[in-house]
Design a protein around this motif. Sequence first.
Motif, PDB file in Angstrom:
ATOM      1  N   ILE A 106       0.857  -1.179   0.000  1.00  0.00           N
ATOM      2  CA  ILE A 106       0.000   0.000   0.000  1.00  0.00           C
ATOM      3  C   ILE A 106       0.899   1.236   0.000  1.00  0.00           C
ATOM      4  O   ILE A 106       1.746   1.409   0.888  1.00  0.00           O
ATOM      5  N   ALA A 116      -5.706   3.473   7.222  1.00  0.00           N
ATOM      6  CA  ALA A 116      -6.139   2.278   7.951  1.00  0.00           C
ATOM      7  C   ALA A 116      -7.280   1.553   7.250  1.00  0.00           C
ATOM      8  O   ALA A 116      -7.421   0.326   7.396  1.00  0.00           O
ATOM      9  N   SER A 168      -7.767   0.871   3.981  1.00  0.00           N
ATOM     10  CA  SER A 168      -7.296  -0.116   3.006  1.00  0.00           C
ATOM     11  C   SER A 168      -6.388  -1.151   3.647  1.00  0.00           C
ATOM     12  O   SER A 168      -6.380  -2.319   3.233  1.00  0.00           O
ATOM     13  N   VAL A 169      -5.625  -0.769   4.686  1.00  0.00           N
ATOM     14  CA  VAL A 169      -4.798  -1.746   5.385  1.00  0.00           C
ATOM     15  C   VAL A 169      -5.679  -2.817   6.021  1.00  0.00           C
ATOM     16  O   VAL A 169      -5.406  -4.026   5.903  1.00  0.00           O
ATOM     17  N   ARG A 170      -6.744  -2.413   6.670  1.00  0.00           N
ATOM     18  CA  ARG A 170      -7.632  -3.381   7.310  1.00  0.00           C
ATOM     19  C   ARG A 170      -8.346  -4.248   6.275  1.00  0.00           C
ATOM     20  O   ARG A 170      -8.542  -5.451   6.490  1.00  0.00           O
ATOM     21  N   VAL A 209       1.444  -7.468   4.433  1.00  0.00           N
ATOM     22  CA  VAL A 209       1.050  -6.124   4.011  1.00  0.00           C
ATOM     23  C   VAL A 209       2.246  -5.217   4.257  1.00  0.00           C
ATOM     24  O   VAL A 209       2.764  -5.135   5.376  1.00  0.00           O
ATOM     25  N   VAL A 240       3.467  -1.301   3.876  1.00  0.00           N
ATOM     26  CA  VAL A 240       3.063   0.088   3.673  1.00  0.00           C
ATOM     27  C   VAL A 240       4.311   0.901   3.361  1.00  0.00           C
ATOM     28  O   VAL A 240       5.293   0.860   4.113  1.00  0.00           O
ATOM     29  N   LEU A 250      -1.393   3.667  12.715  1.00  0.00           N
ATOM     30  CA  LEU A 250      -2.053   2.421  12.314  1.00  0.00           C
ATOM     31  C   LEU A 250      -2.305   1.465  13.479  1.00  0.00           C
ATOM     32  O   LEU A 250      -3.337   0.792  13.528  1.00  0.00           O
ATOM     33  N   LEU A 306      -5.393  -1.982  14.391  1.00  0.00           N
ATOM     34  CA  LEU A 306      -5.071  -3.345  13.992  1.00  0.00           C
ATOM     35  C   LEU A 306      -5.359  -4.294  15.140  1.00  0.00           C
ATOM     36  O   LEU A 306      -5.267  -3.919  16.306  1.00  0.00           O
ATOM     37  N   VAL A 363       2.084  -5.211  10.196  1.00  0.00           N
ATOM     38  CA  VAL A 363       2.251  -4.479   8.952  1.00  0.00           C
ATOM     39  C   VAL A 363       3.687  -3.965   8.899  1.00  0.00           C
ATOM     40  O   VAL A 363       4.172  -3.371   9.868  1.00  0.00           O
ATOM     41  N   GLY A 406      -2.766   4.250  -0.911  1.00  0.00           N
ATOM     42  CA  GLY A 406      -3.314   4.468   0.424  1.00  0.00           C
ATOM     43  C   GLY A 406      -4.341   5.568   0.478  1.00  0.00           C
ATOM     44  O   GLY A 406      -5.143   5.641   1.410  1.00  0.00           O
TER      45      GLY A 406
END
Length: 223
Positions: free
Chosen positions: A2, A29, A31-33, A44, A46, A60, A64, A70, A107
């Motif tokens: 990301i 957060a 798109s990370v989740r 993942v 970043v 972040l 999580l 991450v 992101g």
Amino acid sequence: MILAAGSGSRVGAELNKVLLPLAGVPVLAWSVRDALALDDVRRVVVVVRDGEQEAVGEALTPHLDADQEVAVVAGGATRHRSEQAALRVLATEIGSGEIDVVAIHDGARPLAGGALFDATLAAAREHGGAIPVVPVEGLLSTALDPVAGRLGAVQTPQAFRAAPLLAAYDAAAREGFEGTDTAACYSRYDGGEVAAVPSTSLNLKITFPEDVTLAARLAAIRP
């Protein structure tokens, strides 16, 4: 991976725009989740501007689960170099076959959703590469896109078979080539098929101040 190595200048913020709040959660957060929630996601990564690793990590972490990890790595001066930095982190697992497909996402596109990630990854496994495309309305053109027979706008996440993608970026580094997006580099060196996956305007990219307000409204109705 990301990509979060941009700034907040055009959106009118003093900090990286991916750290702006969206419905009480940092833009990044979202798109990370979504990525971490996918069954077959192994890692993942970043990519941030050098010097922002700690700030992004701290932003972040509260969003999580305790068992989620991450990797936050420094990117380069361009999008291409940031992608290259992330691929270096994944190179060993790509070489061993532990990672078969890599997805690359902006992101600043917080509302892509798990379904679009899933569809793009599946298409990449089948065809070699895949990009989300949304029809551009209100334009007269003879250019056709593979989704709807109209001019299309390309979004992220883009996804590609991992080994050919890594090889493409290695070749690009040797030649000094930098693509405008991942598909440009993959297509130049691999030459394989890149499938179009239907997307929608819900997957907007936060660029200007009004985009933050619009994203907040869309987040409230996201499936």
